[in-house]
Design a protein around this motif. Structure first.
Motif, PDB file in Angstrom:
ATOM      1  N   UNK A   1      -6.936   2.371  16.884  1.00 41.10           N
ATOM      2  CA  UNK A   1      -5.835   3.334  16.918  1.00 41.10           C
ATOM      3  C   UNK A   1      -4.616   2.743  17.605  1.00 41.10           C
ATOM      4  N   UNK A   2      -4.839   1.929  18.661  1.00 38.62           N
ATOM      5  CA  UNK A   2      -3.713   1.282  19.340  1.00 38.62           C
ATOM      6  C   UNK A   2      -2.972   0.355  18.385  1.00 38.62           C
ATOM      7  N   UNK A   3      -3.726  -0.395  17.580  1.00 35.68           N
ATOM      8  CA  UNK A   3      -3.090  -1.333  16.657  1.00 35.68           C
ATOM      9  C   UNK A   3      -2.281  -0.580  15.609  1.00 35.68           C
ATOM     10  N   UNK A   4      -2.792   0.546  15.130  1.00 33.15           N
ATOM     11  CA  UNK A   4      -2.055   1.330  14.143  1.00 33.15           C
ATOM     12  C   UNK A   4      -0.768   1.885  14.751  1.00 33.15           C
ATOM     13  N   UNK A   5      -0.831   2.301  16.024  1.00 29.78           N
ATOM     14  CA  UNK A   5       0.378   2.783  16.693  1.00 29.78           C
ATOM     15  C   UNK A   5       1.389   1.655  16.869  1.00 29.78           C
ATOM     16  N   UNK A   6       0.903   0.435  17.185  1.00 30.01           N
ATOM     17  CA  UNK A   6       1.802  -0.707  17.348  1.00 30.01           C
ATOM     18  C   UNK A   6       2.498  -1.038  16.035  1.00 30.01           C
ATOM     19  N   UNK A   7       1.738  -1.005  14.952  1.00 27.84           N
ATOM     20  CA  UNK A   7       2.314  -1.282  13.631  1.00 27.84           C
ATOM     21  C   UNK A   7       3.347  -0.212  13.274  1.00 27.84           C
ATOM     22  N   UNK A   8       3.041   1.052  13.606  1.00 29.13           N
ATOM     23  CA  UNK A   8       3.956   2.121  13.281  1.00 29.13           C
ATOM     24  C   UNK A   8       5.171   2.195  14.187  1.00 29.13           C
ATOM     25  N   UNK A   9       5.077   1.596  15.388  1.00 29.54           N
ATOM     26  CA  UNK A   9       6.171   1.679  16.356  1.00 29.54           C
ATOM     27  C   UNK A   9       7.315   0.742  16.028  1.00 29.54           C
ATOM     28  N   UNK A  10       7.001  -0.416  15.439  1.00 32.37           N
ATOM     29  CA  UNK A  10       8.031  -1.413  15.144  1.00 32.37           C
ATOM     30  C   UNK A  10       8.057  -1.692  13.654  1.00 32.37           C
ATOM     31  N   UNK A  11       9.234  -1.760  13.107  1.00 26.58           N
ATOM     32  CA  UNK A  11       9.364  -1.938  11.668  1.00 26.58           C
ATOM     33  C   UNK A  11       9.408  -3.396  11.257  1.00 26.58           C
ATOM     34  N   UNK A  12       9.978  -4.280  12.106  1.00 29.56           N
ATOM     35  CA  UNK A  12      10.108  -5.688  11.749  1.00 29.56           C
ATOM     36  C   UNK A  12       9.780  -6.554  12.949  1.00 29.56           C
ATOM     37  N   UNK A  13       9.716  -7.866  12.708  1.00 29.32           N
ATOM     38  CA  UNK A  13       9.448  -8.792  13.799  1.00 29.32           C
ATOM     39  C   UNK A  13      10.643  -8.930  14.731  1.00 29.32           C
ATOM     40  N   UNK A  14      11.772  -8.296  14.408  1.00 31.82           N
ATOM     41  CA  UNK A  14      12.890  -8.286  15.344  1.00 31.82           C
ATOM     42  C   UNK A  14      12.512  -7.513  16.606  1.00 31.82           C
ATOM     43  N   UNK A  15      11.700  -6.473  16.463  1.00 31.12           N
ATOM     44  CA  UNK A  15      11.479  -5.524  17.543  1.00 31.12           C
ATOM     45  C   UNK A  15      10.391  -5.892  18.551  1.00 31.12           C
ATOM     46  N   UNK A  16       9.195  -6.311  18.106  1.00 28.86           N
ATOM     47  CA  UNK A  16       8.064  -6.353  19.032  1.00 28.86           C
ATOM     48  C   UNK A  16       7.737  -7.727  19.617  1.00 28.86           C
ATOM     49  N   UNK A  17       8.741  -8.597  19.781  1.00 26.52           N
ATOM     50  CA  UNK A  17       8.459  -9.950  20.235  1.00 26.52           C
ATOM     51  C   UNK A  17       8.051  -9.966  21.703  1.00 26.52           C
ATOM     52  N   UNK A  18       6.959 -10.683  21.996  1.00 31.35           N
ATOM     53  CA  UNK A  18       6.499 -10.910  23.365  1.00 31.35           C
ATOM     54  C   UNK A  18       6.627 -12.405  23.652  1.00 31.35           C
ATOM     55  N   UNK A  19       7.104 -12.732  24.852  1.00 27.35           N
ATOM     56  CA  UNK A  19       7.290 -14.134  25.232  1.00 27.35           C
ATOM     57  C   UNK A  19       6.381 -14.471  26.407  1.00 27.35           C
ATOM     58  N   UNK A  20       5.913 -15.703  26.451  1.00 30.60           N
ATOM     59  CA  UNK A  20       5.074 -16.133  27.565  1.00 30.60           C
ATOM     60  C   UNK A  20       5.091 -17.640  27.721  1.00 30.60           C
ATOM     61  N   UNK A  21       4.775 -18.098  28.931  1.00 30.09           N
ATOM     62  CA  UNK A  21       4.722 -19.528  29.219  1.00 30.09           C
ATOM     63  C   UNK A  21       3.413 -19.874  29.913  1.00 30.09           C
ATOM     64  N   UNK A  22       2.764 -20.912  29.426  1.00 30.26           N
ATOM     65  CA  UNK A  22       1.548 -21.446  30.023  1.00 30.26           C
ATOM     66  C   UNK A  22       1.849 -22.844  30.551  1.00 30.26           C
TER      67      UNK A  22
END
Length: 290
Positions: free
Chosen positions: A14-35
């Motif tokens: 259900x969380x994944x479906x909400x994530x898909x429905x929350x953002x329409x394109x890859x412009x919106x949901x980008x997460x950044x990280x450094x290892x």
């Protein structure tokens, strides 16, 4: 024939479906990280590999093999969205961005490795060198044909064209190689070595029409204070910077990918190809990507 071989994913939380429905394109949901990873052993492995095989190994080759293994361990990250539904790729394809220079103009294109999870580091290094050579010498017919098609598009229609391109190739999964678009030009992950530009940290934006959900940008290897056996010593470290599409890649997937990269880069003599006992006849040096 479809553009990609895909398998629809059915067990969506259900969380994944909400994530898909929350953002329409890859412009919106980008997460950044450094290892940050220790690179002392990796640098020693690269030097030993070069001396014993005559093949010019680079950090980009290590990253390609490590990312291939990471996606093998975490196949849910090897995916894309079609009509808001997750589809898993059947193949692990890693691409590296390559700089092209022609008559004073600088361009970027990609050299890709199919089945990166199944190939040895030696195979990846040799195949990528040939792919880089082919791209830089403009002998990649499909890539050059595709770039020629894009050059013909008027500037005012570029946004519409890239959206249409992504829709046809990935949402509808159509093979457009017949009209000059290379098949799966960018693959599952794009690697761009910003360290070759002298940068330690840089975050690469996701490019919506490519539908690539992971961009990895290894930085420059530098000396830093590190803790070893309870003591502060000088060590070689590198930042591995990444951008993710959070619609279907979250902290769990990122953790698997990060742990795999750290495990392999910090233990290269155990995790990558076994080195030959004696040097082989050296091959012709080839300009590598990053």
């Amino acid at each position: 024939m479809p553009h990609l071989e895909l398998i629809p994913k059915t067990d969506i939380s259900s969380f994944r479906k909400l994530a898909i429905g929350s953002w329409q394109t890859t412009y919106d949901p980008t997460v950044y990280g450094t290892l940050q990873v220790r690179m002392d052993k990796a640098l020693a492995y690269i030097e030993a590999f070069r001396q014993r095989t005559g093949i010019r190994l680079t950090v980009t080759h290590l990253m390609t093999k490590a990312m291939g293994e990471a996606l093998r361990r975490c196949p849910e990250a090897n995916a894309l969205l079609r009509f808001n539904k997750i589809y898993l790729r059947k193949q692990v394809t890693i691409s590296a961005l390559v700089v092209q220079t022609d008559e004073g103009k600088v361009d970027l294109t990609s050299a890709k490795i199919d089945d990166a999870d199944r190939k040895s580091l030696r195979e990846i290094a040799l195949e990528m060198e040939e792919a880089v050579r082919r791209v830089r010498e403009r002998r990649d017919v499909a890539m050059e044909k595709g770039k020629g098609t894009i050059q013909k598009i008027p500037y005012m229609f570029l946004n519409l064209f890239t959206k249409l391109l992504g829709f046809l190739m990935y949402t509808l999964n159509l093979d457009l190689s017949g009209i000059g678009m290379p098949k799966d030009a960018f693959g599952s992950v794009i690697i761009t070595n910003v360290g070759s530009l002298g940068l330690d940290t840089a975050y690469v934006p996701l490019v919506p029409y490519t539908r690539v959900p992971i961009f990895v940008a290894p930085g420059a290897v530098k000396e830093a204070a590190v803790v070893e056996d309870g003591k502060i010593v000088v060590g070689k470290v590198m930042n591995v910077n990444a951008s993710f599409d959070h619609r279907f890649i979250d902290g769990f997937h990122a953790g698997v990918l990060a742990n795999t990269l750290r495990e392999m880069l910090e233990n290269p003599f155990e995790k990558f190809d076994a080195l030959p006992a004696a040097p082989e006849a050296p091959g012709e040096p080839i300009q590598a990507a990053g």
